[in-house]
Design an enzyme around this catalytic site. Structure first.
Site, PDB file in Angstrom:
ATOM      1  N   GLY A   1       0.619  -1.060  -0.434  1.00  0.00           N
ATOM      2  CA  GLY A   1       0.080   0.062  -0.182  1.00  0.00           C
ATOM      3  C   GLY A   1       1.207   1.353  -0.383  1.00  0.00           C
ATOM      4  N   ASP A   2       0.403   2.626  -0.173  1.00  0.00           N
ATOM      5  CA  ASP A   2       0.796   3.380  -0.524  1.00  0.00           C
ATOM      6  C   ASP A   2       2.239   3.780  -0.962  1.00  0.00           C
ATOM      7  OD1 ASP A   2      -1.011   4.517   1.212  1.00  0.00           O
ATOM      8  OD2 ASP A   2       0.176   3.695   3.304  1.00  0.00           O
TER       9      ASP A   2
ATOM     10  N   LYS B   1      -0.201   5.418  -5.925  1.00  0.00           N
ATOM     11  CA  LYS B   1      -1.636   5.075  -6.530  1.00  0.00           C
ATOM     12  C   LYS B   1      -2.718   6.375  -7.149  1.00  0.00           C
ATOM     13  CE  LYS B   1      -2.649   1.656  -3.854  1.00  0.00           C
ATOM     14  NZ  LYS B   1      -2.295   1.986  -2.562  1.00  0.00           N
ATOM     15  N   GLY B   2      -3.025   7.171  -6.204  1.00  0.00           N
ATOM     16  CA  GLY B   2      -3.634   8.345  -6.292  1.00  0.00           C
ATOM     17  C   GLY B   2      -3.036   9.114  -7.329  1.00  0.00           C
TER      18      GLY B   2
ATOM     19  N   GLY C   1      -5.557   5.529   1.563  1.00  0.00           N
ATOM     20  CA  GLY C   1      -5.395   6.971   1.904  1.00  0.00           C
ATOM     21  C   GLY C   1      -4.736   7.755   0.550  1.00  0.00           C
ATOM     22  N   HIS C   2      -5.160   7.988  -0.613  1.00  0.00           N
ATOM     23  CA  HIS C   2      -4.788   8.021  -2.238  1.00  0.00           C
ATOM     24  C   HIS C   2      -4.504   9.786  -2.345  1.00  0.00           C
ATOM     25  CE1 HIS C   2      -6.448   4.026  -3.985  1.00  0.00           C
ATOM     26  NE2 HIS C   2      -5.574   4.098  -2.745  1.00  0.00           N
TER      27      HIS C   2
ATOM     28  N   ARG D   1     -23.558 -12.606   4.976  1.00  0.00           N
ATOM     29  CA  ARG D   1     -24.730 -12.360   4.025  1.00  0.00           C
ATOM     30  C   ARG D   1     -26.332 -12.103   4.869  1.00  0.00           C
ATOM     31  NH1 ARG D   1     -25.168 -18.548   2.415  1.00  0.00           N
ATOM     32  NH2 ARG D   1     -23.443 -18.105   3.915  1.00  0.00           N
TER      33      ARG D   1
ATOM     34  N   GLN E   1      -5.232  -0.220  -0.586  1.00  0.00           N
ATOM     35  CA  GLN E   1      -4.051  -0.957  -0.679  1.00  0.00           C
ATOM     36  C   GLN E   1      -3.411  -1.827  -1.639  1.00  0.00           C
ATOM     37  OE1 GLN E   1      -7.437  -1.548   0.173  1.00  0.00           O
ATOM     38  NE2 GLN E   1      -7.098  -0.437   1.612  1.00  0.00           N
TER      39      GLN E   1
ATOM     40  N   GLY F   1      -1.800   8.268   9.610  1.00  0.00           N
ATOM     41  CA  GLY F   1      -0.401   9.980  10.571  1.00  0.00           C
ATOM     42  C   GLY F   1      -0.017   8.792  10.946  1.00  0.00           C
ATOM     43  N   ARG F   2      -0.310   7.568  11.095  1.00  0.00           N
ATOM     44  CA  ARG F   2       0.728   6.293  12.231  1.00  0.00           C
ATOM     45  C   ARG F   2       2.014   6.545  10.795  1.00  0.00           C
ATOM     46  NH1 ARG F   2      -2.298   0.681  11.976  1.00  0.00           N
ATOM     47  NH2 ARG F   2      -2.452   1.447   9.761  1.00  0.00           N
TER      48      ARG F   2
ATOM     49  N   ARG G   1       4.780   5.056   9.250  1.00  0.00           N
ATOM     50  CA  ARG G   1       5.074   3.929   8.214  1.00  0.00           C
ATOM     51  C   ARG G   1       6.504   3.432   8.319  1.00  0.00           C
ATOM     52  NH1 ARG G   1       3.359   6.981   2.711  1.00  0.00           N
ATOM     53  NH2 ARG G   1       0.537   7.169   3.342  1.00  0.00           N
TER      54      ARG G   1
ATOM     55  N   GLY H   1       8.257  12.978  -7.175  1.00  0.00           N
ATOM     56  CA  GLY H   1       8.097  13.905  -6.912  1.00  0.00           C
ATOM     57  C   GLY H   1       6.741  13.519  -6.767  1.00  0.00           C
TER      58      GLY H   1
HETATM   59  P1  GDP Z   1      -1.055   5.696  -2.527  1.00  0.00           P
HETATM   60  O1  GDP Z   1      -1.876   5.063  -1.492  1.00  0.00           O
HETATM   61  O2  GDP Z   1      -0.411   4.144  -2.885  1.00  0.00           O
HETATM   62  O3  GDP Z   1      -1.874   6.627  -3.454  1.00  0.00           O
HETATM   63  O4  GDP Z   1       0.125   6.928  -1.846  1.00  0.00           O
HETATM   64  P2  GDP Z   1      -0.047   7.552  -0.875  1.00  0.00           P
HETATM   65  O5  GDP Z   1      -1.273   8.895  -0.576  1.00  0.00           O
HETATM   66  O6  GDP Z   1      -0.720   7.451   0.527  1.00  0.00           O
HETATM   67  O7  GDP Z   1       0.943   8.095  -0.599  1.00  0.00           O
HETATM   68  C1  GDP Z   1       2.004   8.432  -1.686  1.00  0.00           C
HETATM   69  C2  GDP Z   1       3.069   9.536  -0.425  1.00  0.00           C
HETATM   70  O8  GDP Z   1       3.983   9.528  -0.943  1.00  0.00           O
HETATM   71  C3  GDP Z   1       1.856  11.035  -0.758  1.00  0.00           C
HETATM   72  O9  GDP Z   1       2.200  11.438   0.070  1.00  0.00           O
HETATM   73  C4  GDP Z   1       2.032  11.248  -2.114  1.00  0.00           C
HETATM   74  O10 GDP Z   1       2.011  12.461  -2.385  1.00  0.00           O
HETATM   75  C5  GDP Z   1       4.049  11.102  -2.203  1.00  0.00           C
HETATM   76  N1  GDP Z   1       3.958  11.179  -3.857  1.00  0.00           N
HETATM   77  C6  GDP Z   1       3.626  10.239  -4.862  1.00  0.00           C
HETATM   78  N2  GDP Z   1       5.086  10.111  -5.648  1.00  0.00           N
HETATM   79  C7  GDP Z   1       5.433  10.222  -5.725  1.00  0.00           C
HETATM   80  C8  GDP Z   1       6.757  10.627  -5.508  1.00  0.00           C
HETATM   81  O11 GDP Z   1       7.523  10.077  -6.917  1.00  0.00           O
HETATM   82  N3  GDP Z   1       8.191  10.826  -4.935  1.00  0.00           N
HETATM   83  C9  GDP Z   1       7.699  11.791  -3.585  1.00  0.00           C
HETATM   84  N4  GDP Z   1       8.923  12.103  -3.062  1.00  0.00           N
HETATM   85  N5  GDP Z   1       6.807  11.908  -3.566  1.00  0.00           N
HETATM   86  C10 GDP Z   1       5.028  10.667  -4.362  1.00  0.00           C
HETATM   87  P1  IMO Z   2      -4.514   2.824   0.349  1.00  0.00           P
HETATM   88  O1  IMO Z   2      -5.002   1.855  -0.708  1.00  0.00           O
HETATM   89  C1  IMO Z   2      -1.166   1.053   4.177  1.00  0.00           C
HETATM   90  C2  IMO Z   2      -3.188  -1.428   6.376  1.00  0.00           C
HETATM   91  C3  IMO Z   2      -3.410  -0.940   8.003  1.00  0.00           C
HETATM   92  C4  IMO Z   2      -3.146  -3.083   8.499  1.00  0.00           C
HETATM   93  C5  IMO Z   2      -3.491  -3.608   7.129  1.00  0.00           C
HETATM   94  C6  IMO Z   2      -5.689  -3.820   7.033  1.00  0.00           C
HETATM   95  O2  IMO Z   2      -3.249   4.243   0.665  1.00  0.00           O
HETATM   96  O3  IMO Z   2      -2.529   2.209  -0.570  1.00  0.00           O
HETATM   97  P2  IMO Z   2      -7.421  -2.416   7.602  1.00  0.00           P
HETATM   98  O4  IMO Z   2      -8.564  -1.286   8.286  1.00  0.00           O
HETATM   99  O5  IMO Z   2      -7.756  -2.674   6.060  1.00  0.00           O
HETATM  100  O6  IMO Z   2      -8.612  -3.435   8.025  1.00  0.00           O
HETATM  101  O7  IMO Z   2      -6.546  -3.024   7.994  1.00  0.00           O
HETATM  102  O8  IMO Z   2      -3.565  -2.889   5.648  1.00  0.00           O
HETATM  103  N1  IMO Z   2      -3.741  -0.686   4.992  1.00  0.00           N
HETATM  104  C7  IMO Z   2      -3.249  -0.002   4.590  1.00  0.00           C
HETATM  105  N2  IMO Z   2      -1.941   0.006   4.248  1.00  0.00           N
HETATM  106  N3  IMO Z   2      -1.939   1.708   2.539  1.00  0.00           N
HETATM  107  C8  IMO Z   2      -3.153   1.478   2.882  1.00  0.00           C
HETATM  108  O9  IMO Z   2      -4.076   1.879   1.856  1.00  0.00           O
HETATM  109  C9  IMO Z   2      -3.650   0.368   3.444  1.00  0.00           C
HETATM  110  N4  IMO Z   2      -5.304  -0.038   4.238  1.00  0.00           N
HETATM  111  C10 IMO Z   2      -5.446   0.044   5.046  1.00  0.00           C
HETATM  112  O10 IMO Z   2      -2.212  -0.377   8.174  1.00  0.00           O
HETATM  113  O11 IMO Z   2      -2.083  -3.181   8.620  1.00  0.00           O
HETATM  114 MG    MG Z   3      -2.556   5.456   1.050  1.00  0.00          MG
END
Ligand code: GDP
Ligand code: IMO
Ligand code: MG
Length: 435
Positions: A12-13, A16-17, A40-41, A144, A225, A303-304, A306, A416
């Site tokens: 995750g993270d 993707k957003g 959180g995208h 169900r 995720q 806000g945790r 990573r 970035g």
């Molecule tokens: P997602 O859940 O996959 O959409 O990713 P998140 O938004 O949770 O976390 C990605 C973080 O990295 C966000 O703070 C983005 O603004 C940031 N981000 C995305 N692409 C880049 C990149 O290429 N470089 C940097 N430095 N930050 C990025």
């Molecule tokens: P995005 O779409 C990162 C993690 C949680 C936990 C596990 C299960 O932003 O990439 P849940 O609340 O889904 O039952 O939690 O999955 N988790 C994520 N980690 N990015 C996410 O979403 C996540 N959504 C859930 O931290 O370990």
């Molecule tokens: Mg995210």
């Protein structure tokens, strides 16, 4: 025009957003098919930052249709909060550019309470969930006993089903978790009143998405995720409760698997994970902290901080193969700008055996010893670079080395958080073109 699934290939993270927002420039539909407001995208446009939890990341482009598919677990309160938050910032959101599946399951207050209470119950075995009620909602779907968006629009049906659900959930809350029960009338008031607000968005989104595809429009499926959090193929039980990759699209969007033309994985140039569970290449030392600070690696939803570590070739090969990826996008390459040495996990040892490939569910991944190889860092700010040829030689060497180890083409780099901070690579057009 093709249909393309863009999924997270790590935990995750992965960004993707940002990538979906960028690719949505050329798309007609952007469709979420699983997960919920645990996602959180982040999308950054002209310095303005938007964090999307339920609404697809195409919403900032006028004229795109954003769909919350039937496989998404929808917290209607969060949905409305997000719609209003966007409107306050001047983004047009209505039933023409945001669609909500009538068949999507609804997250109620009791799901959130049970999610949080179960975590306390698990103690050291806790998953570290986001507390958004995801697991309990999907559990009710499978059992169900859940309610769907369509039920919220029908007060009588909603009352009947919520009454039946609460009878059981209140017993669980009070007798097992020692919490106060929820009052039926109060819950009905809170949730059935939302029906009229939701109504303009609700429809048979599967039919709408299939229709767009048949009309030759580019349809993007936005994963939430990541592959290693997939309920079936991730690091169970430390996973989320849905199918996060291309495996989730057909059931979660009502889109035949055979119609999916392309699959693109997203991964950072290193790895992060939020919550508990195995993370073989986690760096517990100064480098892990340095990655967290350079990449601002704090959860977009909770806000945790990573957990941070190095790129893992075994995990990546596994998740790209599992999802049938045609190519992948490497994000956050700029975060490694300040490193003298960059490490990459290229092998594991567990119980005296060595592994070149992801060892799967049969092995306790928390026991893994990782073999690393390393590359020299480029020590240059690459955030303003927009063409591959302009990257420092050492950065190119890192990208091509990792690409070779993984064995799947990298079609774009991200340097970035801003929408325009990308470097396209050869193969991008093919990865997005119809088969
Ligand atoms: P997602 O859940 O996959 O959409 O990713 P998140 O938004 O949770 O976390 C990605 C973080 O990295 C966000 O703070 C983005 O603004 C940031 N981000 C995305 N692409 C880049 C990149 O290429 N470089 C940097 N430095 N930050 C990025
Ligand atoms: P995005 O779409 C990162 C993690 C949680 C936990 C596990 C299960 O932003 O990439 P849940 O609340 O889904 O039952 O939690 O999955 N988790 C994520 N980690 N990015 C996410 O979403 C996540 N959504 C859930 O931290 O370990
Ligand atoms: Mg995210």
């Amino acid at each position: 025009m093709p249909s393309v699934c863009v999924f997270g290939a790590q935990w995750g993270d992965e960004g993707k957003g940002k990538i979906i927002d960028r690719l949505a420039q050329d798309a007609e539909f952007v469709v979420r098919y699983q997960g919920g407001a645990n996602a959180g995208h982040t999308v950054v446009v002209g310095g303005a930052k938007y964090v999307l939890h339920l609404i697809p990341s195409g919403i900032l482009h006028p004229g795109r249709v954003n769909v919350i598919g039937n496989g998404v677990a929808v917290d209607p309160l969060k949905f409305i909060e997000e719609v209003e938050g966007l409107r306050k910032r001047g983004v047009k959101v209505d039933g023409s550019n945001l669609r909500l599946a009538a068949g999507a399951h609804v997250i109620f207050e009791h799901h959130k309470r049970i999610d949080q209470a179960s975590e306390r119950w698990r103690g050291l075995g806790r998953i570290g969930t986001t507390g958004r009620g995801i697991g309990p909602c999907y559990a009710d779907k499978a059992a169900r006993t859940g309610l769907r968006v369509a039920d919220l629009l029908e007060p009588d049906r909603c009352r009947r089903r919520l009454q039946a659900a609460l009878a059981e959930k209140n017993a669980l809350l009070t007798q097992v978790h020692g919490e106060a029960p929820l009052a039926l009338e109060e819950q009905l008031d809170r949730y059935t009143n939302l029906g009229s607000v939701l109504r303009p968005f609700v429809g048979d989104t599967g039919a709408e998405v299939r229709d767009a595809y048949k009309r030759g429009k580019l349809v993007l499926f936005e994963g939430a995720q990541g592959a290693l959090l997939d309920i079936d193929h991730g690091t169970y039980p430390f996973v989320t409760s849905s199918n996060t990759g291309s495996d989730g699209v057909s059931a979660g969007a009502g889109f035949p698997a055979r119609w999916l033309d392309r699959v693109i994985g997203i991964a950072k140039a290193y790895c992060t994970r939020v919550g508990e569970g195995p993370f073989p290449s986690e760096d517990h030392g100064a480098d892990g902290v340095k990655i967290r600070e350079a990449g601002n690696e704090y959860g977009a939803t909770t806000g945790r901080p990573r957990r941070c570590g190095w790129f893992d070739v075994l995990a990546m090969r596994y998740s790209l193969e599992l999802n049938g990826a045609d190519g992948w996008i490497m994000t956050n390459l700029d975060v490694l700008d300040g490193f003298d040495e960059i490490r990459v996990a290229t092998g594991y040892e567990v119980a005296g055996r060595s592994y070149q490939e992801w060892p799967g569910a049969l092995v306790d991944l928390s026991e893994v010893r990782v073999r690393y190889e390393s590359a020299r860092g480029w020590k240059t700010d690459i955030t303003k670079i927009r063409s591959y040829d302009d990257l420092p030689e050492l950065a190119k060497r890192y990208v091509e080395w990792v690409e070779r180890l993984v064995g799947v083409k990298i079609v774009m780099l991200s340097v970035g958080p801003e929408r325009d901070q990308i470097i396209p690579r050869e193969g991008l057009a093919a990865a997005l073109a119809a088969v």
